[in-house]
Enzyme design. Structure first.
Site, PDB file in Angstrom:
ATOM      1  N   GLU A  30       0.653  -0.967  15.817  1.00  0.00           N
ATOM      2  CA  GLU A  30      -0.066   0.239  15.545  1.00  0.00           C
ATOM      3  C   GLU A  30      -0.864   0.707  17.016  1.00  0.00           C
ATOM      4  O   GLU A  30      -1.109   1.748  17.277  1.00  0.00           O
ATOM      5  CB  GLU A  30      -0.856   0.184  14.286  1.00  0.00           C
ATOM      6  CG  GLU A  30      -1.806   1.460  13.946  1.00  0.00           C
ATOM      7  CD  GLU A  30      -2.697   1.192  13.021  1.00  0.00           C
ATOM      8  OE1 GLU A  30      -2.476   0.674  12.024  1.00  0.00           O
ATOM      9  OE2 GLU A  30      -3.714   1.659  12.962  1.00  0.00           O
TER      10      GLU A  30
ATOM     11  N   CYS B 225       0.672  -0.905  -0.012  1.00  0.00           N
ATOM     12  CA  CYS B 225      -0.061  -0.049   0.003  1.00  0.00           C
ATOM     13  C   CYS B 225       1.018   1.152   0.097  1.00  0.00           C
ATOM     14  O   CYS B 225       2.070   1.110   0.333  1.00  0.00           O
ATOM     15  CB  CYS B 225      -0.977  -0.190   1.320  1.00  0.00           C
ATOM     16  SG  CYS B 225       0.059  -0.085   2.672  1.00  0.00           S
TER      17      CYS B 225
ATOM     18  N   SER C 187       2.016  -5.726   3.109  1.00  0.00           N
ATOM     19  CA  SER C 187       3.673  -5.047   3.292  1.00  0.00           C
ATOM     20  C   SER C 187       4.322  -6.187   2.740  1.00  0.00           C
ATOM     21  O   SER C 187       5.604  -6.332   2.963  1.00  0.00           O
ATOM     22  CB  SER C 187       3.724  -5.421   5.148  1.00  0.00           C
ATOM     23  OG  SER C 187       2.719  -6.912   5.504  1.00  0.00           O
TER      24      SER C 187
END
Ligand code: SF4
Length: 322
Positions: A133, A19, A275
């Site tokens: 995260e 991404c 990823s």
């Protein structure tokens, strides 16, 4: 199986793999290696992919779990998953040269958490406990953020004032994955505020929607997802395929492909988590072709997103014609 007649079709969807946030994080480390002297330190895995981490390690990048492992004044990159403010403060106190690879969409979530915290809201963070995260996002308002991992937690979480509640989500969860939890929260807290649609990460949803189209429209029976065990969005792609009746397998690289998986299968999908680098996908594709697969690509969802590089790296890159 005859050599000149392919035994099965292999369909590669677009979008797949990196991404914009991961692309940017990987570019940042590349540029840091080019422009600054190794060792370059990276706090945590720059992205959750074993091959990406190992390749950088071989080129002089040192991955650390904690800033205590970074010598004073050294260059330290923060990973795409973002960090809590106390990590930034600790880096400043140590005199580290910080390059921040936090994805801008993760930063947006941090900004939302701070805004709600200042307004006195309790913030319900929909996400997985222990994910990098989630740790970084919770650290922006520790006293006011509560982690909600599933529908049960949504139905039982306690808040001081049900009129002052907001929710945010871990970016690697799609709208589909969080829908049940959000419904439960709205049922309990009708006044709850949520993020604007524009703030939700496009990448996870797009990759999952592409997998749905592969199963429902292209009729694939087996989905191979290139991604590492610790990549939650890659795991989800496998689960999306399985929930629709296809088989799903996570593979780190071509060598993981077991020919037994392909027995009796006519249509295979090959995608990658956000990823996983494209060269690994191409390696798996080449192995499938060698096993009799006929490769084709399908553009299933338009996607054209890029994020600017941090200012301390971008100008030098432009000067070098990159
Ligand atoms: Fe950013 Fe979305 Fe990629 Fe996460 S998945 S790094 S939020 S673009």
């Amino acid at each position: 199986m005859s050599q000149d007649e392919p035994a099965f079709d292999v369909i590669l969807p677009r979008p797949r793999g990196f991404c914009a946030g991961v692309e940017r994080a990987v570019q940042i480390v590349e540029l840091a290696l080019e422009q600054l002297h190794p060792p370059i330190y990276v706090r945590r895995e720059i992205v959750h992919n074993r091959a990406v981490v190992e390749r950088f390690r071989a080129r002089g990048v040192v991955f650390v779990d904690s800033l205590d492992e970074v010598p004073a004044q050294a260059v330290c990159v923060f990973s795409a998953h973002g960090v809590a403010p106390d990590v930034r403060a600790a880096a400043d106190a140590r005199g580290l040269q910080v390059i921040d690879a936090t994805c801008p969409l993760v930063t947006k979530v941090h900004v939302e958490v701070l805004r709600h915290a200042r307004a006195g809201d309790t913030i319900l963070l929909i996400g997985h406990e222990g994910h990098d995260e989630v740790i970084g996002t919770m650290g922006h308002a520790r006293d006011q953020v509560r982690l909600v991992g599933d529908v049960h937690a949504a139905l039982t979480v306690e808040v001081p004032d049900p009129q002052r509640v907001a929710y945010v989500t871990q970016t690697t969860l799609s709208v589909d994955e969080t829908a049940g939890i959000v419904r439960a929260l709205r049922g309990r807290f009708p006044a709850i505020e949520g993020p604007k649609t524009a703030d939700i990460c496009y990448a996870t949803q797009n990759r999952q929607d592409a997998v749905k189209a592969l199963v429902l429209e292209e009729g694939i029976e087996l989905l191979l997802v290139v991604g590492s065990e610790n990549s939650s969005n890659s795991q989800r792609l496998v689960e999306v395929a399985q929930s629709l009746g296809a088989r799903g397998q996570l593979v780190d690289a071509a060598s993981d492909v077991d020919p037994a998986w392909l027995r009796g299968v006519r249509r295979v999908g090959l995608t990658a988590g956000a990823s996983a680098p494209e060269d690994l996908v191409q390696g798996v594709a080449a192995r499938l072709a060698a096993l009799g697969g006929r490769l084709s690509e399908r553009e299933l969802i338009p996607e054209d997103v890029t994020f600017p590089l941090p200012p301390q790296l971008a100008p030098a890159r432009n000067r070098s014609g990159g």
